[in-house]
Motif scaffolding. Structure first.
Motif, PDB file in Angstrom:
ATOM      1  N   MET A  46       9.260  15.845  15.569  1.00  0.00           N
ATOM      2  CA  MET A  46      10.151  16.431  16.587  1.00  0.00           C
ATOM      3  C   MET A  46      11.612  16.296  16.178  1.00  0.00           C
ATOM      4  N   LYS A  47      12.363  17.381  16.373  1.00  0.00           N
ATOM      5  CA  LYS A  47      13.810  17.304  16.103  1.00  0.00           C
ATOM      6  C   LYS A  47      14.494  16.717  17.339  1.00  0.00           C
TER       7      LYS A  47
ATOM      8  N   PRO B 255      22.298   9.059  24.883  1.00  0.00           N
ATOM      9  CA  PRO B 255      21.691  10.046  23.982  1.00  0.00           C
ATOM     10  C   PRO B 255      21.304   9.443  22.632  1.00  0.00           C
ATOM     11  N   LEU B 256      20.454   8.458  22.637  1.00  0.00           N
ATOM     12  CA  LEU B 256      20.025   7.791  21.398  1.00  0.00           C
ATOM     13  C   LEU B 256      18.509   7.838  21.328  1.00  0.00           C
ATOM     14  N   VAL B 257      17.999   8.184  20.154  1.00  0.00           N
ATOM     15  CA  VAL B 257      16.541   8.226  19.969  1.00  0.00           C
ATOM     16  C   VAL B 257      16.196   7.198  18.901  1.00  0.00           C
ATOM     17  N   PHE B 258      15.473   6.167  19.293  1.00  0.00           N
ATOM     18  CA  PHE B 258      15.162   5.107  18.340  1.00  0.00           C
ATOM     19  C   PHE B 258      13.775   5.283  17.737  1.00  0.00           C
ATOM     20  N   VAL B 259      13.677   4.923  16.464  1.00  0.00           N
ATOM     21  CA  VAL B 259      12.401   5.122  15.779  1.00  0.00           C
ATOM     22  C   VAL B 259      11.843   3.844  15.154  1.00  0.00           C
ATOM     23  N   LYS B 260      12.683   2.824  15.005  1.00  0.00           N
ATOM     24  CA  LYS B 260      12.215   1.616  14.318  1.00  0.00           C
ATOM     25  C   LYS B 260      13.026   0.408  14.763  1.00  0.00           C
ATOM     26  N   GLY B 261      12.388  -0.765  14.793  1.00  0.00           N
ATOM     27  CA  GLY B 261      13.118  -1.987  15.143  1.00  0.00           C
ATOM     28  C   GLY B 261      12.622  -3.166  14.341  1.00  0.00           C
TER      29      GLY B 261
ATOM     30  N   ILE C  53      17.094   7.922  15.037  1.00  0.00           N
ATOM     31  CA  ILE C  53      16.437   9.037  14.337  1.00  0.00           C
ATOM     32  C   ILE C  53      17.254   9.517  13.125  1.00  0.00           C
ATOM     33  N   HIS C  54      18.577   9.221  13.138  1.00  0.00           N
ATOM     34  CA  HIS C  54      19.426   9.592  11.991  1.00  0.00           C
ATOM     35  C   HIS C  54      19.557   8.452  10.989  1.00  0.00           C
ATOM     36  N   ASN C  55      18.785   7.395  11.202  1.00  0.00           N
ATOM     37  CA  ASN C  55      18.821   6.212  10.329  1.00  0.00           C
ATOM     38  C   ASN C  55      20.090   5.361  10.506  1.00  0.00           C
ATOM     39  N   ASN C  56      20.796   5.564  11.611  1.00  0.00           N
ATOM     40  CA  ASN C  56      21.917   4.653  11.926  1.00  0.00           C
ATOM     41  C   ASN C  56      21.337   3.337  12.424  1.00  0.00           C
ATOM     42  N   ILE C  57      21.999   2.227  12.053  1.00  0.00           N
ATOM     43  CA  ILE C  57      21.491   0.906  12.452  1.00  0.00           C
ATOM     44  C   ILE C  57      22.341   0.349  13.592  1.00  0.00           C
TER      45      ILE C  57
ATOM     46  N   ASN D 128      12.817 -11.139  23.815  1.00  0.00           N
ATOM     47  CA  ASN D 128      13.280 -12.487  23.434  1.00  0.00           C
ATOM     48  C   ASN D 128      12.938 -12.837  21.995  1.00  0.00           C
ATOM     49  N   LEU D 129      11.915 -12.204  21.436  1.00  0.00           N
ATOM     50  CA  LEU D 129      11.563 -12.466  20.031  1.00  0.00           C
ATOM     51  C   LEU D 129      12.178 -11.424  19.100  1.00  0.00           C
ATOM     52  N   GLY D 130      12.980 -10.512  19.653  1.00  0.00           N
ATOM     53  CA  GLY D 130      13.497  -9.415  18.843  1.00  0.00           C
ATOM     54  C   GLY D 130      12.425  -8.350  18.675  1.00  0.00           C
ATOM     55  N   HIS D 131      12.754  -7.324  17.905  1.00  0.00           N
ATOM     56  CA  HIS D 131      11.809  -6.210  17.734  1.00  0.00           C
ATOM     57  C   HIS D 131      10.756  -6.544  16.679  1.00  0.00           C
ATOM     58  N   CYS D 132       9.524  -6.136  16.967  1.00  0.00           N
ATOM     59  CA  CYS D 132       8.406  -6.205  16.005  1.00  0.00           C
ATOM     60  C   CYS D 132       8.263  -7.576  15.347  1.00  0.00           C
ATOM     61  N   HIS D 133       8.189  -8.613  16.156  1.00  0.00           N
ATOM     62  CA  HIS D 133       7.983  -9.955  15.604  1.00  0.00           C
ATOM     63  C   HIS D 133       6.613 -10.008  14.907  1.00  0.00           C
ATOM     64  N   PRO D 134       6.554 -10.564  13.685  1.00  0.00           N
ATOM     65  CA  PRO D 134       5.282 -10.540  12.931  1.00  0.00           C
ATOM     66  C   PRO D 134       4.110 -11.181  13.684  1.00  0.00           C
ATOM     67  N   LYS D 135       4.369 -12.244  14.452  1.00  0.00           N
ATOM     68  CA  LYS D 135       3.253 -12.902  15.165  1.00  0.00           C
ATOM     69  C   LYS D 135       2.713 -12.000  16.286  1.00  0.00           C
ATOM     70  N   VAL D 136       3.593 -11.220  16.881  1.00  0.00           N
ATOM     71  CA  VAL D 136       3.163 -10.293  17.935  1.00  0.00           C
ATOM     72  C   VAL D 136       2.347  -9.172  17.293  1.00  0.00           C
ATOM     73  N   MET D 137       2.839  -8.676  16.163  1.00  0.00           N
ATOM     74  CA  MET D 137       2.129  -7.579  15.490  1.00  0.00           C
ATOM     75  C   MET D 137       0.726  -8.025  15.065  1.00  0.00           C
ATOM     76  N   SER D 138       0.609  -9.246  14.519  1.00  0.00           N
ATOM     77  CA  SER D 138      -0.739  -9.632  14.080  1.00  0.00           C
ATOM     78  C   SER D 138      -1.645  -9.950  15.273  1.00  0.00           C
ATOM     79  N   ALA D 139      -1.063 -10.471  16.377  1.00  0.00           N
ATOM     80  CA  ALA D 139      -1.904 -10.712  17.562  1.00  0.00           C
ATOM     81  C   ALA D 139      -2.503  -9.396  18.052  1.00  0.00           C
TER      82      ALA D 139
END
Ligand SMILES: Cc1ncc(COP(=O)(O)O)c(C=O)c1O
Length: 389
Positions: free
Chosen positions: A1-2, A22-28, A36-40, A52-63
């Motif tokens: 999607m554009k 007006p912000l579209v986020f794709v990764k954290g 979406i424009h790769n701005n950080i 509280n653990l920030g985005h995409c904490h590894p322990k959350v992802m593996s759980a």
């Protein structure tokens, strides 16, 4: 999607109940977000208190990965391991109690309100506070001490009396023979980071004990490490009768939770209250991973240390800018109260890559992840400095 298609779909298909940037986020990752424009962006208000653990904490992802490959859902008329484990952990880290699981903060507060009514055997009035926020469902909304959220949705649920925050006399004067409970946030989040004084909270605990009232602490925003202790009530040397949790406990997955002290918890028996999704295997596994990460990675100590550092730097800004009225906070729940509206400052920060929030029109709210790094705080302060200038 554009980008245009995303905005178009929201406009066409989604009810306009939120004010949006007006912000579209794709990764954290951690305290960073990519659009979406790769701005950080540096995220100093992750998920309105969820992150509280920030985005995409590894322990959350593996759980999540481990649990979804085994068993995704089991309803509450059966048993499963993740719920048994999580309940035991939450009770261990808080106070002798039993737990009811649901899916959000409002739902946890609804459960507490229903519990109080059943416990009261005819007594039903709950004392709440000006500038509090307890959620958007009807009873939680009625408990909320801010007219702006209630306007247009009357008639409200009856049985709530709202008094001034930090005013013990006002509470004492409001107790009558119908009163069953006092409901409060120890630090009002949406209300502008207003901190309950120790005397007030100790006085409330004493009053509730004397009058046989339930002290219900809403820790939906303050809980799970936000203030540098696992639960904010632990700063005050009191124990609540009921505590509600949500937000950060699920690290982005929906959970709500009501804890009721053990000797009265069986007031609610089979069939009196329920929630289909409450305490499912995946979310329970995630919440256990959240608690484990907080302990293993010593995030409470980091929140205390980084919170002090953040307050120190915010106070140096206060010394330099007259538009700052006050800086306050506990742990990583911090606020900068301005003499002017805060929206312009928030917009300026966002344009420079820092996400913060403004509540109560003039209060900038900074609540970074508990694992935030010193250099990220330095970067955030330098952007805020520029915006204030
Ligand atoms: C203290 C407090 N209680 C309750 C709620 C409602 O939580 P939810 O949005 O998960 O229903 C919030 C949400 O901001 C909150 O801050």
């Amino acid at each position: 999607m554009k980008l245009e298609e995303v905005f178009e779909s929201y406009n066409e298909n989604i009810m306009p109940t939120y004010t949006k940037m007006p912000l579209v986020f794709v990764k954290g990752k951690g305290s960073r977000l990519w659009d979406i424009h790769n701005n950080i962006y540096l995220d100093f208000f992750p998920g309105w208190g969820v992150g509280n653990l920030g985005h995409c904490h590894p322990k959350v992802m593996s759980a999540v990965r481990e649990q979804v490959s085994k068993l995704i859902f089991i309803p509450n008329n059966y048993y499963h391991l993740p719920q048994a484990k999580l309940a035991r952990e939450i009770v261990y880290w808080s106070f002798p109690s039993k737990v009811f699981f649901c899916n959000s903060g409002a739902e946890a507060n609804e459960a507490a309100i229903k519990f109080a009514r059943k416990f009261g055997k005819g007594k039903y009035e709950i004392i709440t506070f000006e500038n509090s926020f307890h959620g958007r469902t009807m009873a939680a909304l009625s408990a909320t001490g801010q007219k702006k959220y209630q306007s247009g949705f009357e008639p409200l649920v009856e049985g709530f009396k709202t008094v001034r925050f930090n005013d013990l006399e006002a509470v004492k004067n409001s107790v009558n023979d119908k009163t069953v409970a006092v409901l409060l946030e120890l630090i009002q989040g949406e209300g502008g980071i207003n901190i309950a004084s120790k005397d007030f909270v100790l006085g409330l605990r004493k009053l509730c004990d004397e009058k046989g009232l339930l002290l219900i602490i809403d820790e939906v925003q303050t809980g799970v490490g936000r203030t540098g202790k696992l639960f904010c009530y632990q700063h005050y040397g009191i124990t609540p009768d009921i505590m509600t949790l949500a937000k950060a406990l699920g690290a982005g997955f929906p959970i709500g939770c009501m804890l009721v002290k053990k000797d009265i918890a069986d007031t609610l028996t089979a069939g009196m209250h329920a929630s289909t999704f409450g305490g499912g295997p995946v979310i329970c596994r995630v919440a256990s991973a959240v608690l484990k990460a907080i302990k293993k990675e010593k995030l409470l100590a980091n929140a205390q240390k980084m919170g002090e550092y953040l307050l120190l730097l915010l106070n140096t800004l206060k010394d330099r800018y007259e538009i700052i009225k006050e800086v306050r906070g506990v742990g990583l729940m911090t606020a900068v109260e301005l003499n002017i509206e805060g929206k312009g400052i928030v917009d300026k920060c966002i344009s420079k890559g820092l996400l913060i929030n403004c509540t109560h029109e003039r209060v900038l709210r900074l609540m970074p992840a508990l694992n935030v790094k010193k250099k990220e705080i330095d970067q955030a302060i330098s952007i805020l400095d520029e915006a204030l200038r």
